[in-house]
Design an enzyme around this catalytic site. Sequence first.
Site, PDB file in Angstrom:
ATOM      1  CG  ASP A 135      -2.111   0.943   1.044  1.00 44.19           C
ATOM      2  OD1 ASP A 135      -2.464   1.248  -0.112  1.00 44.19           O
ATOM      3  OD2 ASP A 135      -2.688   1.368   2.051  1.00 44.19           O
ATOM      4  CG  HIS A 142      -4.436  10.507   2.819  1.00 46.61           C
ATOM      5  ND1 HIS A 142      -5.502  10.427   3.699  1.00 46.61           N
ATOM      6  CD2 HIS A 142      -3.580   9.508   3.173  1.00 46.61           C
ATOM      7  CE1 HIS A 142      -5.303   9.419   4.539  1.00 46.61           C
ATOM      8  NE2 HIS A 142      -4.142   8.844   4.251  1.00 46.61           N
ATOM      9  NE  ARG A 151       4.407  14.176  10.892  1.00 50.72           N
ATOM     10  CZ  ARG A 151       3.814  13.241  10.135  1.00 50.72           C
ATOM     11  NH1 ARG A 151       3.503  12.068  10.639  1.00 50.72           N
ATOM     12  NH2 ARG A 151       3.553  13.480   8.879  1.00 50.72           N
ATOM     13  CD  GLU A 210      -5.706   2.823  -0.101  1.00 52.85           C
ATOM     14  OE1 GLU A 210      -4.916   2.236  -0.873  1.00 52.85           O
ATOM     15  OE2 GLU A 210      -5.570   2.846   1.140  1.00 52.85           O
ATOM     16  CG  ASP A 242      -6.016  -0.223   3.226  1.00 56.38           C
ATOM     17  OD1 ASP A 242      -6.141  -1.384   3.633  1.00 56.38           O
ATOM     18  OD2 ASP A 242      -4.983   0.458   3.391  1.00 56.38           O
ATOM     19  CD  GLN A 249      -3.597   4.458  10.929  1.00 61.21           C
ATOM     20  OE1 GLN A 249      -4.812   4.385  10.763  1.00 61.21           O
ATOM     21  NE2 GLN A 249      -2.800   5.069  10.079  1.00 61.21           N
ATOM     22  CB  THR A 358      -6.392   7.602   1.766  1.00 66.94           C
ATOM     23  OG1 THR A 358      -6.316   6.511   2.664  1.00 66.94           O
ATOM     24  CG2 THR A 358      -7.741   8.282   1.874  1.00 66.94           C
TER      25      THR A 358
END
Length: 425
Positions: A135, A142, A151, A210, A242, A249, A358
């Site tokens: 992937d 994205h 972040r 995707e 996906d 995550q 994505t």
Amino acid sequence: MSSSTNDPSRKSWIAVPQHSDFPIQNIPFGVFLTRDDIITIGTRIGDYAIDLGALHQLGYFDGIELTEDIFLQDSLNDFISDGKKTWRLVRKRIIEIFDAVNPKLRDNEAHRNIVLFTMDEIEMKLPVQIGDYTDFYSSKEHATNIGSMFRDPEKALLPNWLHIPVGYHGRSSTIIPSGTPIRRPKGQTLPKGAENPEFGPSKMVDFELEMAFITTDANKMGETISVTEAEDYIFGLVLFNDWSARDIQKWEYVPLGPFLAKNFASSISPWIVTLDALEPFRTDSPKQDPDPLPYLKLEGKNSFDIQLEAAISPKDGSPTTVARSNFKYMYWTMAQQLAHHTVNGCQVNSGDMMGSGTISGPTADSYGSMLELAWQGTKPITLNGGETRTSIQDYDTVTMRGYCEKGDLRIGFGEVSTQLLPALL
Ligand code: CA
């Protein structure tokens, strides 16, 4: 008979409903179970599935070098392995057989009864035995959105992103065809403010809009595929959802990237649409700045204008389209992804699947995941029935569609539709 397989004026003797994704110019490839419980490789025109194994046995592919059982298989891997020259000859022959002006099969009722199936007489299976699944993370919008959330909006893209088609190796064992329901995954999460993780069903199941491409045997271990030749090794594309568990995550992804948050399910549309069918919709990809390194540099139009949609249907409710995006937003093209994937000598095989990552567009309604659409839960999405969503709820069905349109020609992928069931407790 017109010569080009993409000629929009060509008609089939099979009636094709208006706005169908499957006119005679498409000819996708898939695998299905027939009403007699026989598995075969097939194609589709309008609302009819066509048994290519039977067509071959009846001699309709005479003159094309094919083994006798090439279509009597439960996957397309061997056919894909025959290479682009063979795919082209077969697609062209199918188009000739079903051209409105060709009486050979059109006027042979006995043969038609063997070869044609209505869609409710068949069950679509996975089209390929997927050896390896990779992937990518190739949509700049994205990557910028995710980087901004997790972040710093000022440094949303990590320093490598504009130089490398970033990707990771996924897992092929849980890739499923459209229509197969999935279970909410369980796992470890770190609740906000908590010091220790807890275990239980994910509370943040998400989709990722995707597409994925399927390769042929591209190289031997140690060899590289050049960016200029890479498309010759791409058989075609499918829609790809996906599935992701965002809470799992977030806790697990440092430092090696996604693991159990991603490998519980990925759903694909069952018909593989060839690059040849998509040719009329070739378009520019976003301008790349800075210039990529020479092994990734490619001139010309290397993307495709494929409109993408994702919709959520609650239990017993109607679908609400929550995202509209486009494959052409991808910063890194498929050719660059495949060239990069093999530049170190990594071997790619027939039936390998490469996800785009994505695909988010520039506007807030073109984001390809709930994480972005509802901006980490801060902007709930309202469905037609008035319910709101920040993630996918039990018994929701997520349906993705993709199609290209230009004048009277529409080439589409059908849909990938998957219902989320509660976690197994
Ligand atoms: Ca993904």
